[in-house]
Scaffold this motif. Structure first.
Motif, mmCIF file in Angstrom:
data_model
loop_
_atom_site.group_PDB
_atom_site.id
_atom_site.type_symbol
_atom_site.label_atom_id
_atom_site.label_comp_id
_atom_site.label_asym_id
_atom_site.label_seq_id
_atom_site.Cartn_x
_atom_site.Cartn_y
_atom_site.Cartn_z
ATOM 1 N N MET A 68 0.999 -1.112 -0.019
ATOM 2 C CA MET A 68 -0.024 0.049 0.067
ATOM 3 C C MET A 68 1.045 1.184 0.048
ATOM 4 O O MET A 68 0.467 2.197 -0.659
ATOM 5 N N ILE A 69 1.868 1.300 0.673
ATOM 6 C CA ILE A 69 2.857 2.331 0.886
ATOM 7 C C ILE A 69 3.322 2.548 -0.637
ATOM 8 O O ILE A 69 3.577 3.876 -1.087
ATOM 9 N N LEU A 70 3.644 1.620 -1.333
ATOM 10 C CA LEU A 70 4.260 1.827 -2.718
ATOM 11 C C LEU A 70 3.142 2.349 -3.774
ATOM 12 O O LEU A 70 3.455 3.250 -4.357
ATOM 13 N N GLU A 71 1.930 1.912 -3.667
ATOM 14 C CA GLU A 71 0.790 2.878 -4.232
ATOM 15 C C GLU A 71 0.779 4.052 -3.987
ATOM 16 O O GLU A 71 0.463 5.108 -4.616
ATOM 17 N N ILE A 72 0.760 4.528 -2.566
ATOM 18 C CA ILE A 72 0.537 5.872 -1.945
ATOM 19 C C ILE A 72 1.780 6.501 -2.970
ATOM 20 O O ILE A 72 1.504 7.835 -3.400
ATOM 21 N N ASN A 73 2.973 6.051 -2.762
ATOM 22 C CA ASN A 73 4.075 6.648 -3.266
ATOM 23 C C ASN A 73 4.041 6.979 -4.888
ATOM 24 O O ASN A 73 4.409 8.016 -5.578
ATOM 25 N N ARG A 74 3.144 6.162 -5.432
ATOM 26 C CA ARG A 74 3.008 6.322 -7.184
ATOM 27 C C ARG A 74 1.947 7.168 -7.409
ATOM 28 O O ARG A 74 2.127 7.885 -8.189
ATOM 29 N N THR A 75 1.095 7.558 -6.370
ATOM 30 C CA THR A 75 -0.147 8.189 -6.710
ATOM 31 C C THR A 75 0.154 9.705 -6.302
ATOM 32 O O THR A 75 -0.426 10.520 -6.634
ATOM 33 N N ASP A 105 -8.069 5.790 8.135
ATOM 34 C CA ASP A 105 -7.645 5.859 6.814
ATOM 35 C C ASP A 105 -6.775 7.207 6.595
ATOM 36 O O ASP A 105 -5.443 6.930 5.974
ATOM 37 N N SER A 106 -7.025 8.318 6.770
ATOM 38 C CA SER A 106 -6.207 9.488 6.589
ATOM 39 C C SER A 106 -4.985 9.493 7.411
ATOM 40 O O SER A 106 -3.898 10.334 7.101
ATOM 41 N N THR A 107 -5.168 8.998 8.628
ATOM 42 C CA THR A 107 -3.752 9.125 9.423
ATOM 43 C C THR A 107 -2.837 8.348 8.824
ATOM 44 O O THR A 107 -1.582 8.574 9.094
ATOM 45 N N LEU A 108 -3.302 6.992 8.461
ATOM 46 C CA LEU A 108 -2.134 6.306 7.582
ATOM 47 C C LEU A 108 -1.798 6.872 6.517
ATOM 48 O O LEU A 108 -0.382 7.062 6.283
ATOM 49 N N LEU A 109 -2.293 7.746 5.665
ATOM 50 C CA LEU A 109 -1.834 8.560 4.559
ATOM 51 C C LEU A 109 -0.884 9.584 5.176
ATOM 52 O O LEU A 109 0.136 9.689 4.647
ATOM 53 N N ALA A 110 -1.093 10.070 6.271
ATOM 54 C CA ALA A 110 -0.428 11.286 6.848
ATOM 55 C C ALA A 110 0.908 10.716 7.512
ATOM 56 O O ALA A 110 2.010 11.158 7.057
#
Length: 182
Positions: free
Chosen positions: A1-8, A26-31
């Motif tokens: 998932m971190i890789l997808e966040i990194n890509r997007t 959800d948003s805390t994970l993204l932060a």
């Protein structure tokens, strides 16, 4: 998932990068992921005027602990403001009760931060099968739910996000709804 966040997550942009931080998982994970990836962004939490929800307190604490710049915006809940917004929501393509309830606050967010690139945790509950609907109807086949949700353009009000992004020269990145995740 971190890789997808990194890509997007866009790295170079003429727009401010704004994480919509509700204070939820959800948003805390993204932060946390964006901070770890070295992304330059600010966090934004919105809430109803005159109301201090627990999630806002959590968002404040998260940003304080992670050293993230945090802004807050409140939206009006008086009848006149709501009635005025219903017309705009209609013009954007709102159709369901959920569209109106969930997207009403976004009108102020998009208008206030015109031209920004927003990042949100929308769709995370469907990805991991943790919504009420998932637990009841898809408990033995959560990936079927995920595929059905990502294929539905109305899920998480994506149709409305696209329409208002066009209207406000903004963008909205939803890493949990990226097709590569499914």
């Amino acid at each position: 998932m971190i890789l997808e966040i990194n890509r997007t997550i866009p790295r170079e942009s003429n727009h401010d990068l704004v994480l919509l931080l509700s204070g939820g998982v959800d948003s805390t994970l993204l932060a946390i992921a964006m901070k770890e990836l070295g992304v330059d962004f600010k966090a934004l939490t919105f809430h109803a005027s005159g109301y201090l929800p627990t999630d806002l307190k959590i968002a404040r604490e998260t940003c304080k602990n992670l050293g993230i710049y945090h802004e807050e915006i409140s939206f009006d809940t008086d009848v006149e403001s709501i009635v005025k917004s219903i017309s705009r929501l209609n013009s954007l393509g709102a159709k369901t009760k959920t569209d109106y309830e969930c997207f009403y606050p976004m009108l102020k967010v998009y208008d206030t931060y015109r031209g920004s690139t927003f990042v949100s945790g929308l769709g995370c509950d469907g990805l991991f099968g943790i919504s009420k609907k998932a637990c009841i109807h898809y408990k033995h086949k959560p990936w079927e739910l995920s595929r059905n949700l990502v294929a539905n353009p109305r899920y998480c009000q994506r149709v409305l996000h696209r329409a208002i992004c066009e209207e406000t020269s903004s963008a909205h990145v939803m890493p949990f709804l990226a097709e590569r995740v499914y």
